[in-house]
Write a protein that holds these residues in place. Sequence first.
Motif, short mmCIF file in Angstrom:
data_model
loop_
_atom_site.label_atom_id
_atom_site.label_comp_id
_atom_site.label_asym_id
_atom_site.label_seq_id
_atom_site.Cartn_x
_atom_site.Cartn_y
_atom_site.Cartn_z
N GLU A 45 0.89 -1.16 0.00
CA GLU A 45 0.00 0.00 0.00
C GLU A 45 0.93 1.20 0.00
N PHE A 46 1.05 1.87 -1.16
CA PHE A 46 2.19 2.75 -1.33
C PHE A 46 1.95 4.21 -0.99
N ILE A 47 0.70 4.61 -0.75
CA ILE A 47 0.52 6.03 -0.47
C ILE A 47 -0.85 6.25 0.14
N GLU A 48 -0.99 7.36 0.87
CA GLU A 48 -2.28 7.83 1.35
C GLU A 48 -2.46 9.25 0.82
N LEU A 49 -3.60 9.51 0.18
CA LEU A 49 -3.82 10.81 -0.45
C LEU A 49 -5.07 11.47 0.10
N ARG A 50 -5.02 12.81 0.15
CA ARG A 50 -6.22 13.61 0.39
C ARG A 50 -6.77 14.02 -0.97
N LEU A 51 -7.99 13.64 -1.25
CA LEU A 51 -8.60 13.93 -2.54
C LEU A 51 -9.85 14.77 -2.35
N ASP A 52 -10.07 15.70 -3.26
CA ASP A 52 -11.24 16.56 -3.20
C ASP A 52 -12.45 15.81 -3.76
N LEU A 53 -13.54 15.83 -3.03
CA LEU A 53 -14.75 15.12 -3.45
C LEU A 53 -15.35 15.68 -4.73
N HIS A 54 -14.95 16.91 -5.09
CA HIS A 54 -15.46 17.53 -6.30
C HIS A 54 -14.66 17.15 -7.55
N MET A 55 -13.58 16.40 -7.37
CA MET A 55 -12.80 15.96 -8.52
C MET A 55 -13.58 14.90 -9.30
N THR A 56 -13.44 14.93 -10.62
CA THR A 56 -14.03 13.87 -11.42
C THR A 56 -13.16 12.61 -11.30
N VAL A 57 -13.76 11.48 -11.63
CA VAL A 57 -13.01 10.22 -11.60
C VAL A 57 -11.82 10.32 -12.54
N ASN A 81 -13.94 -0.55 1.32
CA ASN A 81 -14.04 -0.01 2.68
C ASN A 81 -12.90 -0.50 3.54
N ASN A 82 -13.00 -0.22 4.87
CA ASN A 82 -11.91 -0.57 5.78
C ASN A 82 -11.65 -2.07 5.85
N ASN A 83 -12.66 -2.88 5.55
CA ASN A 83 -12.52 -4.33 5.60
C ASN A 83 -12.08 -4.93 4.27
N GLY A 84 -11.86 -4.08 3.28
CA GLY A 84 -11.46 -4.55 1.97
C GLY A 84 -12.61 -4.96 1.08
N THR A 85 -13.85 -4.73 1.56
CA THR A 85 -15.03 -5.09 0.77
C THR A 85 -15.22 -4.11 -0.38
N LEU A 86 -15.47 -4.64 -1.57
CA LEU A 86 -15.69 -3.79 -2.74
C LEU A 86 -17.02 -3.04 -2.59
N ILE A 87 -16.95 -1.70 -2.62
CA ILE A 87 -18.14 -0.87 -2.49
C ILE A 87 -18.69 -0.48 -3.86
N SER A 88 -17.80 -0.08 -4.75
CA SER A 88 -18.24 0.29 -6.09
C SER A 88 -17.03 0.35 -7.03
N ILE A 89 -17.33 0.30 -8.32
CA ILE A 89 -16.31 0.46 -9.36
C ILE A 89 -16.55 1.79 -10.04
N LEU A 90 -15.52 2.63 -10.09
CA LEU A 90 -15.66 4.00 -10.60
C LEU A 90 -15.50 3.99 -12.11
N THR A 91 -16.59 3.63 -12.80
CA THR A 91 -16.53 3.46 -14.25
C THR A 91 -16.86 4.73 -15.03
N ASP A 92 -17.62 5.64 -14.41
CA ASP A 92 -18.02 6.86 -15.10
C ASP A 92 -16.97 7.94 -14.87
N SER A 93 -16.18 8.22 -15.90
CA SER A 93 -15.03 9.12 -15.75
C SER A 93 -15.43 10.55 -15.44
N GLN A 94 -16.68 10.95 -15.73
CA GLN A 94 -17.10 12.34 -15.52
C GLN A 94 -17.88 12.54 -14.21
N ARG A 95 -18.15 11.45 -13.49
CA ARG A 95 -18.81 11.61 -12.20
C ARG A 95 -17.83 12.15 -11.17
N LYS A 96 -18.34 12.88 -10.19
CA LYS A 96 -17.50 13.39 -9.11
C LYS A 96 -17.20 12.27 -8.12
#
Length: 284
Positions: A45-57, A81-96
């Motif tokens: 696990e090579f990095i931890e980032l702060r990302l803006d929720l308004h950024m597109t995928v 999530n924290n347990n490694g469970t898949l929550i979603s796949i970010l397939t829509d490149s223009q969604r925030k």
Amino acid sequence: MAATMLSRQDIDALKAYVSAPGNFGQNQAESTVRLHVTHSNLKAEFIELRLDLHMTVDAVKYKLSSHCGTPATDMLLQLRNNNGTLISILTDSQRKLGFYSPQDGWALHIVDTNPNSLSARGWLEDTSKVQKYTMTDAEYRARDNTYWKYKEQKLKEDPEWTAEKELCMRRGIDYVAPKQREAVEDEDFMSAEAASMRVGERCEVDPGSKRGVIRFVGKCDGLPKGHWVGVQFDEPVGKNDGSVKGKRYFTCPEGYGSLLRPDKVKAGDYPEVDEFKFSDEDEI
């Protein structure tokens, strides 16, 4: 064209903006989220980032590409999530990013879809795949202006010379020789300090305030008795790749890992140091 001079008031205002939450400072704004980043071709696990929720995928992918070497066009992002469970796949490149409701501490897992990627087959982590330049001791000693010859000359002048002693002399401070380290006979040495640490926690190591992630907590065969903490540093300031004396305790790039006594490690909220943050002494 005449140069534009900034007033003291302008400089102070600029510093305040840069260090404000959501800019380059360490404070976290309401519109940002802290996510761990993992990669399908990289073990650590090579990095931890702060990302803006308004950024597109799409924007998130381009930001991640600068950290892992996988082009944005070859990425498939998974939110876990924290347990490694898949929550979603970010397939829509223009969604925030905020559309997927990520939470602090969750993970963005990068799936590299390119079978010929630079990160495939361990090329970015396995240093044994890289042809290394080697030099015999005789060849090294035949060279001029090497550390070996410098050290040899210094020891002739002072048999008790050390690099630490030299640095103290240059800084104009008194040198105090380290005390002889006593052998540890207690199998549970520093067990209380080690019990408070968890693998995956961010940490800071003294001396030097070096930051990283805890990768191992426990006892180590072949090392002095007691408990040890394995740290993967954010920068190549370590001594190994997570293995010591032929035994592996965790995995990280060569030069990023170290095993330390627990009293040298402080676990807590220690994000990666922001190189763009101004200090009070900075001038423009």
